[in-house]
Design an enzyme around this catalytic site. Structure first.
Site, PDB file in Angstrom:
ATOM      1  CB  CYS A 186      -0.905   0.013   1.231  1.00 18.95           C
ATOM      2  SG  CYS A 186      -2.285   1.182   1.065  1.00 18.95           S
ATOM      3  CE  LYS A 195      -7.637  -1.172   4.609  1.00 16.79           C
ATOM      4  NZ  LYS A 195      -6.251  -0.856   4.234  1.00 16.79           N
ATOM      5  NE  ARG A 198      -6.551   4.935   4.732  1.00 13.23           N
ATOM      6  CZ  ARG A 198      -5.555   5.814   4.629  1.00 13.23           C
ATOM      7  NH1 ARG A 198      -5.523   6.688   3.643  1.00 13.23           N
ATOM      8  NH2 ARG A 198      -4.587   5.819   5.525  1.00 13.23           N
ATOM      9  CE  LYS A 251      -7.241  -3.431   7.853  1.00 11.32           C
ATOM     10  NZ  LYS A 251      -6.193  -2.726   7.167  1.00 11.32           N
ATOM     11  CE1 TYR A 270      -0.858  -4.602  14.759  1.00 11.41           C
ATOM     12  CE2 TYR A 270      -3.254  -4.816  14.814  1.00 11.41           C
ATOM     13  CZ  TYR A 270      -2.117  -4.341  14.219  1.00 11.41           C
ATOM     14  OH  TYR A 270      -2.213  -3.603  13.074  1.00 11.41           O
TER      15      TYR A 270
END
Ligand code: PBG
Length: 324
Positions: free
Chosen positions: A120, A195, A217, A248, A313
């Protein structure tokens, strides 16, 4: 048969039976750990909104990589923070760019650890958008060529898989052709297929310094209310040659994961994003929830909804609880 003959509690009474009857069996092998790499040397920078997660300069990666591999994790996904940004994001495809350097370090340190790269431009552009601008609009077709250069440079540096996350139309096809044309037909593409334009990315944008300087976005990422459109996005990316498709964020989109799992045969990934992690960490720090148990329950839900792979994470924390 019904109560009193039928009693579902019968099989819950014994720990061994509970274990044997577990329908969803998460494993460390399903997890992909996100790693932030920043240009320069000698720095490990903690990210305040992602407790426990740091940015590493490439020279500081070896110890982290050793730890990740020793915990039994099998794959990482890299995000780069360049020293300088420009209008086109040219630091993204430099052969000596920060991600390209990091790939080489990781491959030397732990050749068996799979290295996936996020493809990206938003971390590399001065305006923070995921493509190049034309009259303050993100130019879809003009961006494709730059994404191809970026993906190619990652693969040439030794990446095992590339993962475009920009949401431009046609980028999977363009990247597939570019890789094949360069003799890199063996490199798979994991597409961020559905996404959504999500508020859950907040901590990531701080971590990657990739927030857009103006606007948002929503002209390229998906609108959260749309389910059928998500399935069209996934279908198109499969047609264009995606090897793995991703949904996502994960938690607020479990319905999309389930439907994608039922409808498509391709491996399915889910991104348990930064905001989902930060919420658990913040509540756990206040003593309001048992953070590790909540994290495990969330990851289980994502697998149960149909994801084969989870980018999270929490991956390192699960090492103590799950088998490799
Ligand atoms: C790059 C990218 C983003 C994330 C992954 N790749 C941010 C965005 O689209 O703004 C978010 C990951 C996370 O929140 O953990 N486009």
């Amino acid at each position: 048969m019904a109560y009193p003959q039928e009693r579902l509690r019968r099989l819950r009474g014994h720990e061994t039976f509970r274990g044997m009857l577990q329908e969803t069996r998460p494993s460390l092998a399903d997890l992909i750990f996100p790693l932030f790499v920043t240009e320069g040397s000698g720095r490990i920078e903690p990210i305040p909104s992602l407790p426990g997660i740091c940015r590493f300069t490439p020279d500081r990666l070896p110890r982290e990589i050793e730890e990740i591999a020793a915990l039994g994790l099998r794959a990482v996904i890299l995000f780069g923070l360049p020293a300088g940004k420009d209008e086109t994001g040219s630091a993204a495809w430099r052969p000596d760019g920060v991600v390209q350097q990091a790939i080489r370090v990781i491959k030397q340190e732990a050749p068996e650890l799979a290295v996936i790269t996020d493809v990206c431009l938003c971390e590399y552009t001065s305006h923070g958008h995921c493509g190049i601008l034309r009259d303050r609009e993100v130019d879809n077709d003009g961006t494709l060529e730059l994404l191809c250069r970026t993906a190619l440079s990652h693969a040439e540096a030794g990446a095992d898989m590339v993962a475009p996350s920009d949401m431009m139309d046609g980028r999977v096809q363009a990247i597939r052709r570019a890789l094949d044309g360069a003799g890199l037909a063996r490199i798979p593409i994991m597409s961020y297929a559905a996404k959504f334009a999500s508020a859950f990315y907040g901590p990531f944008r701080e971590a990657a310094q990739s927030a857009p300087r103006f606007g948002d976005r929503r002209s390229y990422q998906m609108d959260p209310p749309n389910r059928r459109e998500a399935l069209r996005e996934i279908a198109l990316d499969i047609e264009e040659g995606a090897d793995i498709v991703m949904v996502k964020p994960a938690l607020a989109y479990l319905d999309i994961l389930r439907e994608a799992r039922d409808r498509f045969l391709h491996p399915l990934a889910a991104y348990n994003v930064s905001g989902e992690y930060a919420m658990v960490k913040a509540a756990a720090a206040k003593g309001w929830i048992d953070g590790e148990r909540v994290a495990e329950e969330i990851l289980l839900a994502i697998r149960r909804a149909g994801a084969d792979l989870i980018l999270t994470y929490f991956a390192k924390e699960m090492a103590g609880r799950w088998r490799a």
